[in-house]
Design an enzyme around this catalytic site. Structure first.
Site, PDB file in Angstrom:
ATOM      1  N   ILE A  65       0.827  -1.224   0.000  1.00  0.00           N
ATOM      2  CA  ILE A  65       0.000   0.000   0.000  1.00  0.00           C
ATOM      3  C   ILE A  65       0.857   1.268   0.000  1.00  0.00           C
ATOM      4  CG2 ILE A  65      -2.095  -1.021   1.008  1.00  0.00           C
ATOM      5  CD1 ILE A  65      -1.184   0.308   3.704  1.00  0.00           C
ATOM      6  N   THR A 128      -8.999   0.438  15.482  1.00  0.00           N
ATOM      7  CA  THR A 128      -8.995  -0.345  16.712  1.00  0.00           C
ATOM      8  C   THR A 128      -9.442   0.479  17.920  1.00  0.00           C
ATOM      9  OG1 THR A 128      -7.486  -1.432  18.262  1.00  0.00           O
ATOM     10  CG2 THR A 128      -6.512   0.212  16.851  1.00  0.00           C
ATOM     11  N   ASP A 129      -9.970  -0.207  18.928  1.00  0.00           N
ATOM     12  CA  ASP A 129     -10.319   0.477  20.188  1.00  0.00           C
ATOM     13  C   ASP A 129      -9.059   0.916  20.943  1.00  0.00           C
ATOM     14  OD1 ASP A 129      -9.419  -2.046  20.961  1.00  0.00           O
ATOM     15  OD2 ASP A 129     -11.139  -2.506  22.239  1.00  0.00           O
ATOM     16  N   GLU A 130      -7.891   0.381  20.539  1.00  0.00           N
ATOM     17  CA  GLU A 130      -6.649   0.706  21.265  1.00  0.00           C
ATOM     18  C   GLU A 130      -6.251   2.171  21.133  1.00  0.00           C
ATOM     19  OE1 GLU A 130      -3.363  -1.963  21.001  1.00  0.00           O
ATOM     20  OE2 GLU A 130      -4.650  -3.718  21.023  1.00  0.00           O
ATOM     21  N   TYR A 155       2.044   0.631  18.051  1.00  0.00           N
ATOM     22  CA  TYR A 155       0.952   0.155  17.182  1.00  0.00           C
ATOM     23  C   TYR A 155      -0.257   1.079  17.272  1.00  0.00           C
ATOM     24  CZ  TYR A 155      -3.317  -2.365  15.942  1.00  0.00           C
ATOM     25  OH  TYR A 155      -4.551  -2.692  15.424  1.00  0.00           O
ATOM     26  N   SER A 156      -0.733   1.316  18.511  1.00  0.00           N
ATOM     27  CA  SER A 156      -1.971   2.108  18.620  1.00  0.00           C
ATOM     28  C   SER A 156      -1.730   3.561  18.210  1.00  0.00           C
ATOM     29  CB  SER A 156      -2.585   2.003  20.017  1.00  0.00           C
ATOM     30  OG  SER A 156      -1.660   2.284  21.019  1.00  0.00           O
ATOM     31  N   LYS A 159      -2.067   3.575  14.500  1.00  0.00           N
ATOM     32  CA  LYS A 159      -3.473   3.469  14.086  1.00  0.00           C
ATOM     33  C   LYS A 159      -4.198   4.796  14.351  1.00  0.00           C
ATOM     34  CE  LYS A 159      -5.368   0.327  12.618  1.00  0.00           C
ATOM     35  NZ  LYS A 159      -5.506  -0.218  11.233  1.00  0.00           N
ATOM     36  N   ASN A 184     -10.938  -6.641  20.257  1.00  0.00           N
ATOM     37  CA  ASN A 184     -10.135  -7.823  19.905  1.00  0.00           C
ATOM     38  C   ASN A 184     -10.963  -8.883  19.186  1.00  0.00           C
ATOM     39  OD1 ASN A 184      -8.667  -6.494  22.129  1.00  0.00           O
ATOM     40  ND2 ASN A 184      -7.304  -8.260  21.928  1.00  0.00           N
ATOM     41  N   PRO A 280       5.660  -4.231  28.057  1.00  0.00           N
ATOM     42  CA  PRO A 280       5.879  -2.835  28.476  1.00  0.00           C
ATOM     43  C   PRO A 280       4.663  -1.969  28.101  1.00  0.00           C
ATOM     44  CG  PRO A 280       7.723  -3.648  27.151  1.00  0.00           C
ATOM     45  CD  PRO A 280       6.652  -4.689  27.077  1.00  0.00           C
TER      46      PRO A 280
HETATM   47  P1  NAD Z   1      -3.205  -9.298  10.178  1.00  0.00           P
HETATM   48  O1  NAD Z   1      -1.876  -8.924  10.724  1.00  0.00           O
HETATM   49  O2  NAD Z   1      -3.721 -10.676  10.371  1.00  0.00           O
HETATM   50  O3  NAD Z   1      -3.236  -9.016   8.608  1.00  0.00           O
HETATM   51  C1  NAD Z   1      -2.709  -7.857   8.052  1.00  0.00           C
HETATM   52  C2  NAD Z   1      -2.661  -8.046   6.537  1.00  0.00           C
HETATM   53  O4  NAD Z   1      -2.150  -6.844   5.953  1.00  0.00           O
HETATM   54  C3  NAD Z   1      -1.744  -9.191   6.087  1.00  0.00           C
HETATM   55  O5  NAD Z   1      -2.364  -9.955   5.092  1.00  0.00           O
HETATM   56  C4  NAD Z   1      -0.519  -8.467   5.543  1.00  0.00           C
HETATM   57  O6  NAD Z   1       0.165  -9.192   4.531  1.00  0.00           O
HETATM   58  C5  NAD Z   1      -1.155  -7.184   4.996  1.00  0.00           C
HETATM   59  N1  NAD Z   1      -0.188  -6.077   4.923  1.00  0.00           N
HETATM   60  C6  NAD Z   1       0.665  -5.648   5.891  1.00  0.00           C
HETATM   61  N2  NAD Z   1       1.410  -4.625   5.453  1.00  0.00           N
HETATM   62  C7  NAD Z   1       1.000  -4.386   4.175  1.00  0.00           C
HETATM   63  C8  NAD Z   1       1.377  -3.443   3.190  1.00  0.00           C
HETATM   64  N3  NAD Z   1       2.344  -2.532   3.423  1.00  0.00           N
HETATM   65  N4  NAD Z   1       0.750  -3.463   2.002  1.00  0.00           N
HETATM   66  C9  NAD Z   1      -0.227  -4.373   1.741  1.00  0.00           C
HETATM   67  N5  NAD Z   1      -0.600  -5.302   2.627  1.00  0.00           N
HETATM   68  C10 NAD Z   1      -0.011  -5.309   3.825  1.00  0.00           C
HETATM   69  O7  NAD Z   1      -4.213  -8.218  10.763  1.00  0.00           O
HETATM   70  P2  NAD Z   1      -5.738  -8.394  11.229  1.00  0.00           P
HETATM   71  O8  NAD Z   1      -5.757  -8.891  12.614  1.00  0.00           O
HETATM   72  O9  NAD Z   1      -6.485  -9.086  10.164  1.00  0.00           O
HETATM   73  O10 NAD Z   1      -6.168  -6.866  11.282  1.00  0.00           O
HETATM   74  C11 NAD Z   1      -6.698  -6.222  10.119  1.00  0.00           C
HETATM   75  C12 NAD Z   1      -6.975  -4.766  10.454  1.00  0.00           C
HETATM   76  O11 NAD Z   1      -7.858  -4.689  11.564  1.00  0.00           O
HETATM   77  C13 NAD Z   1      -5.730  -3.971  10.864  1.00  0.00           C
HETATM   78  O12 NAD Z   1      -5.847  -2.689  10.319  1.00  0.00           O
HETATM   79  C14 NAD Z   1      -5.807  -3.917  12.384  1.00  0.00           C
HETATM   80  O13 NAD Z   1      -5.183  -2.767  12.883  1.00  0.00           O
HETATM   81  C15 NAD Z   1      -7.301  -3.873  12.587  1.00  0.00           C
HETATM   82  N6  NAD Z   1      -7.773  -4.422  13.862  1.00  0.00           N
HETATM   83  C16 NAD Z   1      -7.494  -5.713  14.202  1.00  0.00           C
HETATM   84  C17 NAD Z   1      -8.009  -6.253  15.389  1.00  0.00           C
HETATM   85  C18 NAD Z   1      -7.755  -7.667  15.802  1.00  0.00           C
HETATM   86  O14 NAD Z   1      -8.197  -8.044  16.888  1.00  0.00           O
HETATM   87  N7  NAD Z   1      -7.088  -8.478  15.018  1.00  0.00           N
HETATM   88  C19 NAD Z   1      -8.823  -5.445  16.208  1.00  0.00           C
HETATM   89  C20 NAD Z   1      -9.034  -4.104  15.843  1.00  0.00           C
HETATM   90  C21 NAD Z   1      -8.550  -3.616  14.646  1.00  0.00           C
HETATM   91  O1  DAU Z   2      -8.123  -4.183  20.805  1.00  0.00           O
HETATM   92  C1  DAU Z   2      -7.921  -4.438  19.449  1.00  0.00           C
HETATM   93  C2  DAU Z   2      -6.523  -4.937  19.208  1.00  0.00           C
HETATM   94  O2  DAU Z   2      -6.471  -6.257  19.699  1.00  0.00           O
HETATM   95  C3  DAU Z   2      -6.083  -4.892  17.755  1.00  0.00           C
HETATM   96  O3  DAU Z   2      -6.059  -3.566  17.311  1.00  0.00           O
HETATM   97  C4  DAU Z   2      -4.722  -5.527  17.549  1.00  0.00           C
HETATM   98  O4  DAU Z   2      -4.404  -5.593  16.182  1.00  0.00           O
HETATM   99  C5  DAU Z   2      -4.741  -6.919  18.131  1.00  0.00           C
HETATM  100  O5  DAU Z   2      -3.452  -7.485  18.065  1.00  0.00           O
HETATM  101  C6  DAU Z   2      -5.246  -6.904  19.578  1.00  0.00           C
HETATM  102  O6  DAU Z   2      -4.266  -6.313  20.477  1.00  0.00           O
HETATM  103  P1  DAU Z   2      -3.956  -6.938  21.916  1.00  0.00           P
HETATM  104  O7  DAU Z   2      -2.610  -6.515  22.314  1.00  0.00           O
HETATM  105  O8  DAU Z   2      -5.073  -6.705  22.861  1.00  0.00           O
HETATM  106  O9  DAU Z   2      -4.010  -8.506  21.501  1.00  0.00           O
HETATM  107  P2  DAU Z   2      -3.063  -9.741  21.875  1.00  0.00           P
HETATM  108  O10 DAU Z   2      -3.747 -10.950  21.347  1.00  0.00           O
HETATM  109  O11 DAU Z   2      -1.655  -9.501  21.529  1.00  0.00           O
HETATM  110  O12 DAU Z   2      -3.174  -9.758  23.467  1.00  0.00           O
HETATM  111  C7  DAU Z   2      -4.432  -9.918  24.128  1.00  0.00           C
HETATM  112  C8  DAU Z   2      -4.170  -9.871  25.624  1.00  0.00           C
HETATM  113  O13 DAU Z   2      -3.427 -11.046  26.001  1.00  0.00           O
HETATM  114  C9  DAU Z   2      -3.318  -8.695  26.066  1.00  0.00           C
HETATM  115  O14 DAU Z   2      -3.726  -8.273  27.353  1.00  0.00           O
HETATM  116  C10 DAU Z   2      -1.910  -9.262  26.132  1.00  0.00           C
HETATM  117  C11 DAU Z   2      -2.155 -10.692  26.564  1.00  0.00           C
HETATM  118  N1  DAU Z   2      -1.159 -11.672  26.084  1.00  0.00           N
HETATM  119  C12 DAU Z   2      -0.859 -11.694  24.763  1.00  0.00           C
HETATM  120  C13 DAU Z   2       0.073 -12.586  24.278  1.00  0.00           C
HETATM  121  C14 DAU Z   2       0.431 -12.598  22.806  1.00  0.00           C
HETATM  122  C15 DAU Z   2      -0.598 -12.567  26.985  1.00  0.00           C
HETATM  123  O15 DAU Z   2      -0.890 -12.557  28.197  1.00  0.00           O
HETATM  124  N2  DAU Z   2       0.327 -13.450  26.485  1.00  0.00           N
HETATM  125  C16 DAU Z   2       0.696 -13.492  25.181  1.00  0.00           C
HETATM  126  O16 DAU Z   2       1.569 -14.321  24.808  1.00  0.00           O
END
Ligand code: NAD
Ligand code: DAU
Length: 341
Positions: A65, A128-130, A155-156, A159, A184, A280
């Protein structure tokens, strides 16, 4: 309201939520065309889209992108952009933040520019809610659309930057945008670096589950299909320029409670829990007030957490090859760096 037979550009469609969205959309709107633009980073996996990859109304572009030539070409004739592509894992952003700024901030701005040049009818941004930071455990408040931005991880912050740019393109240039900030997600095809799939696949490998700090952190869990339903409603009925929060829970649940539920489903005892060094700047609590999208668009989560957690465990059991392939190579190197040997 968008008219039928639309052409969608989905960015990041080979990732977890993007792939679930494409599968959902192609079933529900078979008349529409989808172009999936994905860089295929470690998180992108075309296996996720096997069942639709040969459909005549689906096309894939392998690209970044941040590459203006690629996105301008991909944007040709597009009605709706659904922008998922991002670096998405908080722990990786703590170790190496730069990539997050490049993809999530610069990449989003480049897409916005291209969408504007190509007169798209809608640019929908997945966020994201983050971006709202962290709530106290003692707090009864939840995040809502008026909560002040207070991102606390690279990250947040990236975003949050992207959300501000999306709104700036609406206010300044009139680009027709909508934003969803969701909690999440969990469900099939989630990369096993995230808490729920990491826990399930570790247990399947007879390994302990790393729980950060005291494990009393709270997340709002949303089944990925409920998220796709919310995006669908926003695209079809949402108001241009608006933001909608999407969450899955009505009651708080800690990470320890989540892992205990998974252990119970998988018939394992609590010796699988291993408390490890905390993340952290770990955000203590997220909780989402999703009443705006409920009142205005009639959305609410339909998938009960306990029931769909069980189905998610089943999915990982039935798709062992998928996650074993994902857990090899580069991911093993990351795992060792993050958790030690
Ligand atoms: P993911 O990491 O599983 O997938 C991200 C995708 O984006 C991958 O297919 C990757 O190849 C592609 N990508 C990364 N960099 C790119 C680039 N420069 N150009 C083109 N493609 C690229 O992520 P996800 O969990 O599916 O999250 C999707 C979206 O939703 C993200 O924007 C994330 O911030 C947001 N989001 C995720 C969660 C969650 O819980 N997973 C919650 C809230 C918001
Ligand atoms: O809130 C939305 C977000 O949720 C998205 O924007 C992000 O893309 C997504 O990664 C997610 O972020 P979190 O940091 O909340 O998700 P994660 O699955 O990494 O962690 C969930 C919770 O579990 C968090 O409190 C950290 C904890 N955790 C996570 C990992 C990977 C552990 O305790 N152990 C672990 O090994």
């Amino acid at each position: 309201m968008i008219t039928p037979a639309r052409k969608l550009l989905v960015t990041g469609g080979a990732g977890f939520i993007g792939a679930n969205f494409i599968l959902y959309w192609m079933k529900k709107y078979p008349q529409d065309k989808i172009v999936n633009l994905d860089k295929l980073t470690y998180a992108g996996n075309l296996e996720n889209l096997k069942e639709i990859e040969k459909n005549s109304n689906y096309g894939f572009i392998h690209g970044d992108i941040c590459d203006v030539g690629t996105i301008d070409e991909a944007m040709q004739g597009i009605d709706v952009v659904v922008h998922f592509a991002a670096e998405s894992h908080v722990d990786r952003s703590i170790k190496k933040p730069s990539k997050f700024i490049v993809t999530n901030v610069v990449g989003t701005q480049m897409l916005l520019n291209s969408a504007l040049r190509n007169n798209v009818k809608r640019f929908h941004h997945i966020s994201t809610d983050e971006v709202y930071g962290s709530l106290e455990l003692s707090d009864t408040n939840k995040f809502n659309e008026r909560t002040k931005y207070n991102p606390r991880s690279p990250y947040s912050a990236s975003k949050a930057g992207s959300d501000h740019l999306v709104r700036a393109y609406y206010e300044t240039y009139g680009l027709p945008i909508t934003i969803t900030n969701c909690s999440n997600n969990f469900g099939p095809y989630q990369f096993p670096e995230k808490f729920i799939p990491l826990a399930i696949t570790n247990i399947l490998e007879n390994k302990k589950v790393p729980v950060y700090g005291d494990g009393l952190y709270v997340r709002d869990w949303l089944y990925v299909v409920d998220h796709c339903r919310a995006i669908d409603l926003v695209l079809n009925k949402g108001k241009i320029g608006e933001t909608y929060l999407v969450g899955g829970m009505t009651q708080d649940i800690s990470n320890l409670e989540v892992i205990k539920k998974i252990l119970k489903i998988m018939n394992r005892d609590e010796s699988f829990i291993e408390h490890v060094k905390d993340r952290p700047g770990h955000d203590r609590r997220y909780a989402v007030d999703w009443s705006k999208i409920e009142k205005e668009l009639g959305w609410k989560p339909l998938h009960d957490f306990d029931e769909w957690l069980e189905k998610t465990v089943e999915w990982y059991k039935e798709n062992e090859k998928w996650w074993r392939d994902v857990k090899t190579g580069a991911y093993q190197k990351y795992y060792k760096e993050q958790y030690g040997e």
